[in-house]
Scaffold this motif. Structure first.
Motif, PDB file in Angstrom:
ATOM      1  N   LYS A  70      -0.312  -3.798  -5.129  1.00  0.00           N
ATOM      2  CA  LYS A  70      -1.326  -4.714  -4.603  1.00  0.00           C
ATOM      3  C   LYS A  70      -2.665  -4.832  -5.725  1.00  0.00           C
ATOM      4  O   LYS A  70      -3.027  -3.799  -6.262  1.00  0.00           O
ATOM      5  CB  LYS A  70      -1.690  -4.329  -3.132  1.00  0.00           C
ATOM      6  CG  LYS A  70      -2.459  -2.993  -3.155  1.00  0.00           C
ATOM      7  CD  LYS A  70      -2.594  -2.437  -1.578  1.00  0.00           C
ATOM      8  CE  LYS A  70      -3.656  -1.185  -1.591  1.00  0.00           C
ATOM      9  NZ  LYS A  70      -3.350  -0.383  -0.233  1.00  0.00           N
ATOM     10  N   VAL A  78       2.625   0.920  -5.588  1.00  0.00           N
ATOM     11  CA  VAL A  78       1.754   0.203  -4.492  1.00  0.00           C
ATOM     12  C   VAL A  78       1.105  -0.853  -5.568  1.00  0.00           C
ATOM     13  O   VAL A  78       0.169  -0.407  -6.178  1.00  0.00           O
ATOM     14  CB  VAL A  78       1.066   0.759  -3.711  1.00  0.00           C
ATOM     15  CG1 VAL A  78       0.106  -0.351  -2.895  1.00  0.00           C
ATOM     16  CG2 VAL A  78       1.540   1.628  -2.521  1.00  0.00           C
ATOM     17  N   ILE A 134       3.995  -3.385   3.078  1.00  0.00           N
ATOM     18  CA  ILE A 134       3.472  -2.160   3.514  1.00  0.00           C
ATOM     19  C   ILE A 134       2.238  -2.520   4.349  1.00  0.00           C
ATOM     20  O   ILE A 134       1.481  -1.848   4.829  1.00  0.00           O
ATOM     21  CB  ILE A 134       2.988  -1.084   2.682  1.00  0.00           C
ATOM     22  CG1 ILE A 134       2.313  -1.846   1.589  1.00  0.00           C
ATOM     23  CG2 ILE A 134       4.361  -0.476   2.090  1.00  0.00           C
ATOM     24  CD1 ILE A 134       1.802  -0.444   0.611  1.00  0.00           C
TER      25      ILE A 134
HETATM   26  C1  LIG Z   1      -2.835   0.913  -0.750  1.00  0.00           C
HETATM   27  C2  LIG Z   1      -1.863   1.680   0.090  1.00  0.00           C
HETATM   28  C3  LIG Z   1      -1.123   2.631  -0.136  1.00  0.00           C
HETATM   29  C4  LIG Z   1      -1.600   3.412  -1.512  1.00  0.00           C
HETATM   30  O1  LIG Z   1      -2.831   3.935  -1.739  1.00  0.00           O
HETATM   31  P1  LIG Z   1      -3.145   4.799  -2.886  1.00  0.00           P
HETATM   32  O2  LIG Z   1      -4.057   5.754  -2.467  1.00  0.00           O
HETATM   33  O3  LIG Z   1      -3.822   3.901  -3.918  1.00  0.00           O
HETATM   34  O4  LIG Z   1      -2.228   5.536  -3.553  1.00  0.00           O
HETATM   35  C5  LIG Z   1      -0.215   3.250   0.580  1.00  0.00           C
HETATM   36  N1  LIG Z   1      -0.045   2.844   1.795  1.00  0.00           N
HETATM   37  C6  LIG Z   1      -0.489   1.816   2.119  1.00  0.00           C
HETATM   38  C7  LIG Z   1      -0.123   1.241   3.467  1.00  0.00           C
HETATM   39  C8  LIG Z   1      -1.520   1.031   1.473  1.00  0.00           C
HETATM   40  O5  LIG Z   1      -1.991  -0.046   1.899  1.00  0.00           O
END
Ligand SMILES: *Cc1c(COP(=O)(O)O)cnc(C)c1O
Length: 229
Positions: free
Chosen positions: A35, A33, A77
């Motif tokens: 972002k 992820v 996502i």
């Molecule tokens: C940010 C996010 C993640 C990743 O989260 P972490 O706790 O940093 O691993 C996973 N799924 C979604 C939908 C997210 O927005």
């Protein structure tokens, strides 16, 4: 360098959970992820052999995707608004967060315009937690699934959820179980789903135990996010 080490460590952890419960680690896709992360950071992920990245903001995906040289799979996502669908359909291999018929219809329209079949997941709300997106009414879920079945440019391949942010493992596990139960129910009715997108940095062990096929990991790969930048 740290990013590569973190990915290696997560892969090891995925393997050991799989070994414990008799699953094949190759059946679990690791999605980074990315972002808020820079292109340099993303390239480090790709150099480690992970070619799956996810963004949660439509414009961020639109802006970053063309800057990556390698042929990778982008995952979307985040929550989608109708007017932003156009930014995500072209780059996305998979959209995890479809939570209304309206969005599904818009994706279908955009996918047809760019001549692709867009793979999607339905985002399901599996806990009581407030302010969380996702479908929970079964008639609505089946209505969207049926729409996808009858459409030629959108393909429903599975379900996604986010567990509640709590310390209690059994509450988290319950949420993943709920998703798996719905998945089984839909497959018994012939929807042919293959993917369960569940598990993040804090809970991917539990998610794999409960049947996850895709884990979405940010913090454990890149470190804590800094939203002030
Ligand atoms: C940010 C996010 C993640 C990743 O989260 P972490 O706790 O940093 O691993 C996973 N799924 C979604 C939908 C997210 O927005």
């Amino acid at each position: 360098m740290k990013i590569k080490e973190n990915i290696a460590k997560i892969r090891d952890e995925i393997s050991s959970v799989c070994e414990k419960i008799g699953r094949n680690p190759e059946d679990i896709k690791l999605i980074a992820v990315s972002k808020t992360r820079t292109i340099d950071e993303i390239n480090e992920v790709l150099d480690s052999g992970c070619l799956e990245c996810a963004e949660n903001k439509a414009q961020e995906l639109r802006d970053k995707a063309p800057l990556i040289q390698k042929d990778i799979n982008w995952h979307f996502i985040g929550h989608l608004q109708t007017n932003k669908v156009k930014y995500v359909v072209e780059p996305s291999a998979l959209i995890h967060s479809v939570d209304s018929l309206k969005i599904a219809k818009e994706i279908e329209k955009r996918a047809e315009a760019v001549n692709k079949i867009q793979n999607i997941l339905l985002e399901i709300k599996t806990s009581e937690e407030e302010s969380k997106y996702g479908l929970y009414k079964e008639d609505e879920i089946f209505e969207i699934a049926d729409f996808c079945k009858g459409s030629s440019n959108i393909k429903l391949i599975g379900l996604m959820t986010m567990a509640p942010f709590v310390d209690d493992d059994s509450t988290i596990r319950q949420s993943f179980r709920k998703l798996k139960e719905l998945f089984d129910k839909m497959n018994n009715k012939g929807y042919g789903l293959t993917e369960l997108s569940m598990g993040m940095s804090g809970d991917f062990h539990i998610a794999i135990e409960e049947g996850s096929t895709m884990v979405r990991i940010g913090t454990s790969i890149f470190g804590e996010r800094d939203y002030t930048k």
